[in-house]
Design a protein around this motif. Sequence first.
Motif, PDB file in Angstrom:
ATOM      1  N   TYR A 210      28.957  35.862  47.132  1.00  0.00           N
ATOM      2  CA  TYR A 210      29.578  36.191  45.841  1.00  0.00           C
ATOM      3  C   TYR A 210      29.995  34.938  45.073  1.00  0.00           C
ATOM      4  CZ  TYR A 210      33.263  38.040  42.739  1.00  0.00           C
ATOM      5  OH  TYR A 210      34.060  38.350  41.669  1.00  0.00           O
ATOM      6  N   SER A 225      30.576  42.220  42.475  1.00  0.00           N
ATOM      7  CA  SER A 225      31.140  43.408  43.146  1.00  0.00           C
ATOM      8  C   SER A 225      30.716  44.701  42.447  1.00  0.00           C
ATOM      9  CB  SER A 225      32.670  43.330  43.179  1.00  0.00           C
ATOM     10  OG  SER A 225      33.213  43.656  41.919  1.00  0.00           O
ATOM     11  N   ARG A 226      30.488  44.654  41.146  1.00  0.00           N
ATOM     12  CA  ARG A 226      30.131  45.822  40.318  1.00  0.00           C
ATOM     13  C   ARG A 226      31.219  46.900  40.350  1.00  0.00           C
ATOM     14  NH1 ARG A 226      24.960  46.095  38.847  1.00  0.00           N
ATOM     15  NH2 ARG A 226      25.944  47.191  37.129  1.00  0.00           N
ATOM     16  N   SER A 228      33.793  46.944  38.275  1.00  0.00           N
ATOM     17  CA  SER A 228      34.557  46.991  37.020  1.00  0.00           C
ATOM     18  C   SER A 228      34.710  48.386  36.404  1.00  0.00           C
ATOM     19  CB  SER A 228      33.984  46.003  36.007  1.00  0.00           C
ATOM     20  OG  SER A 228      32.601  46.174  35.855  1.00  0.00           O
ATOM     21  N   ARG A 270      39.772  36.952  41.096  1.00  0.00           N
ATOM     22  CA  ARG A 270      39.312  37.713  39.921  1.00  0.00           C
ATOM     23  C   ARG A 270      40.114  38.998  39.747  1.00  0.00           C
ATOM     24  NH1 ARG A 270      33.401  36.904  38.078  1.00  0.00           N
ATOM     25  NH2 ARG A 270      33.114  34.736  38.648  1.00  0.00           N
ATOM     26  N   ARG A 274      42.486  40.187  36.393  1.00  0.00           N
ATOM     27  CA  ARG A 274      42.516  41.472  35.679  1.00  0.00           C
ATOM     28  C   ARG A 274      43.947  41.769  35.199  1.00  0.00           C
ATOM     29  NH1 ARG A 274      39.280  45.567  34.949  1.00  0.00           N
ATOM     30  NH2 ARG A 274      40.408  47.275  34.052  1.00  0.00           N
TER      31      ARG A 274
END
Length: 491
Positions: A210, A225-226, A228, A270, A274
């Motif tokens: 990653y 990661s997809r 979102s 990450r 957020r």
Amino acid sequence: MTVRVVWFKRDLRVTDHGPLYHAARQGPVAPLYVAEPEYWAQPDAGERRWGFVRETLQELDQTLSKLGQPLWFMHDSMINVLEYLKDRFGVFELYSHQETGVQWCNRRNQIVREWCRRNGVLWREWPVCGVLRRATAAERWQAAWKDFMAQTRYPSPKSLPMLGTSPLKPEAWPETIGADPTPCVLRQAGGRAAAAQELKSFLQTRGINYFRDTHYPATSFEGGSRLSPYLSHGVISLREAVQQSRRALQIYHTHRSADWVKSMTEFLSRLYLRSHYMQQMEDEPGMESINLHKSFNGLREHQFDEAKFEAWKNGETGFPLIDAAMKALINYGWINYQLRGLLMSFAANQLWLHWREPALHMARLSTDYDPAVHFPLTQQFAGTTGMFEQKIYNPVTESHRLDPAGKFIRAECSALREVSDAYLHAPWKMPHAEQIMSGCVLGQDYPMPIINNEDASLIAGQRLKAHLEERLDPMETARVRAAHLRSIKLD
Ligand SMILES: Cc1cc2nc3c(=O)[nH]c(=O)nc-3n(C[C@H](O)[C@H](O)[C@H](O)COP(=O)(O)OP(=O)(O)OC[C@H]3O[C@@H](n4cnc5c(N)ncnc54)[C@H](O)[C@@H]3O)c2cc1C
């Protein structure tokens, strides 16, 4: 007995759901989702996102039905729904998560608050993603975030007593709502099962590289990661993602898996970002239309080149990576961070478009659209936060850096498929004979660049400099920094 209405918004799950957990402990619960026509008619709403939400709601309805009480789905304004609930239940209590959204949501919440006050209805709200409603010193914010993420997750209620069935059955839920109807052929599927599968495959297999794969468009679809869209709609809570990845990190530490440790550390940072950006939007309501740093007002408001905007929107600027990024966003409803930033920077700088319309366009196309993340990042790349020195990305340099073998560009821009590596990133340099050989005649199969990048970048830099020399207010810079400059690095 008092009924507790649990109002689902961007928290479409039953586990780690504070409002649902507390409501269920106290008595009968009406789990409610309201598809508000005005919300879905806003300029940031896309049908593709509704498709994702609808699938998620269908699964949520099945889960709630198994617990005993199906989801109440209503397609009306929130005020009409509240009146309906009052007729149906008499006095009730309203439970929900806090919402960090655009001004339309803030105004609607204000109207709901006022209605509750007039009608003697208690409205309780729970915090989301570690975002704080009260101002907190920057240096204490990260500690508060860590505390929030370390708290035990709320379990799903074991059962919910049946109160009644939904006024609208799933078969009658609208198929299509949302201001933008652009179809999304490769959209991620909605629902908790899809989210859990994505998280599991990422933490166990896909995520090993990653730290590297997520940066490059060609590898980001598999190596990112997809998560979102699932995090943006609360299909899984941010706390669940943080706790599961922390556990994975511990295991990989124990096994001395260096790549995994690097990847999980980056992933956690990450997830932290957020909340960081959500907090910015929470503290600065109206960021969807107002520059964060007021000295940037007047910079781009007075001109807007529709033709350039149209070319950018359709992936027809003549800059391969920019066009491939837009086409991928149209087809998948998702692109990685680097491409989103590049699209926004190019629109705001080289094309000199005010960021609002480009941001709305990207919002409508993104399955994971969340205003609380989208607009702070939009403004960061458009350079209107005043917190960092403005960076104007060179789309050709970025193209070489992010897609060196041209795999992504060739996959998204069919006209460029046979173009040789030597010209792929700047096809306007291709001799005419080679254009014919590769089936890519410029101006015919693929557009000529709509601007000269060097000139446009230079002019953008000069305009910015001239504007700030005249208008920069150091007091405003101090205000913005004091309010928003906290560590973006997770210690
Ligand atoms: C102009 C612009 C607009 C954006 N709009 C959105 C949006 O509407 N919704 C959205 O979820 N993300 C947005 N992002 C952030 C980021 O691009 C996406 O979260 C990421 O591409 C999603 O892919 P992933 O799930 O594989 O993320 P990963 O890279 O695996 O990250 C995991 C999660 O962390 C969060 N995240 C990752 N990077 C960031 C970041 N830089 N800032 C804040 N949170 C982050 C997301 O929730 C993401 O799902 C935007 C970025 C830019 C530059």
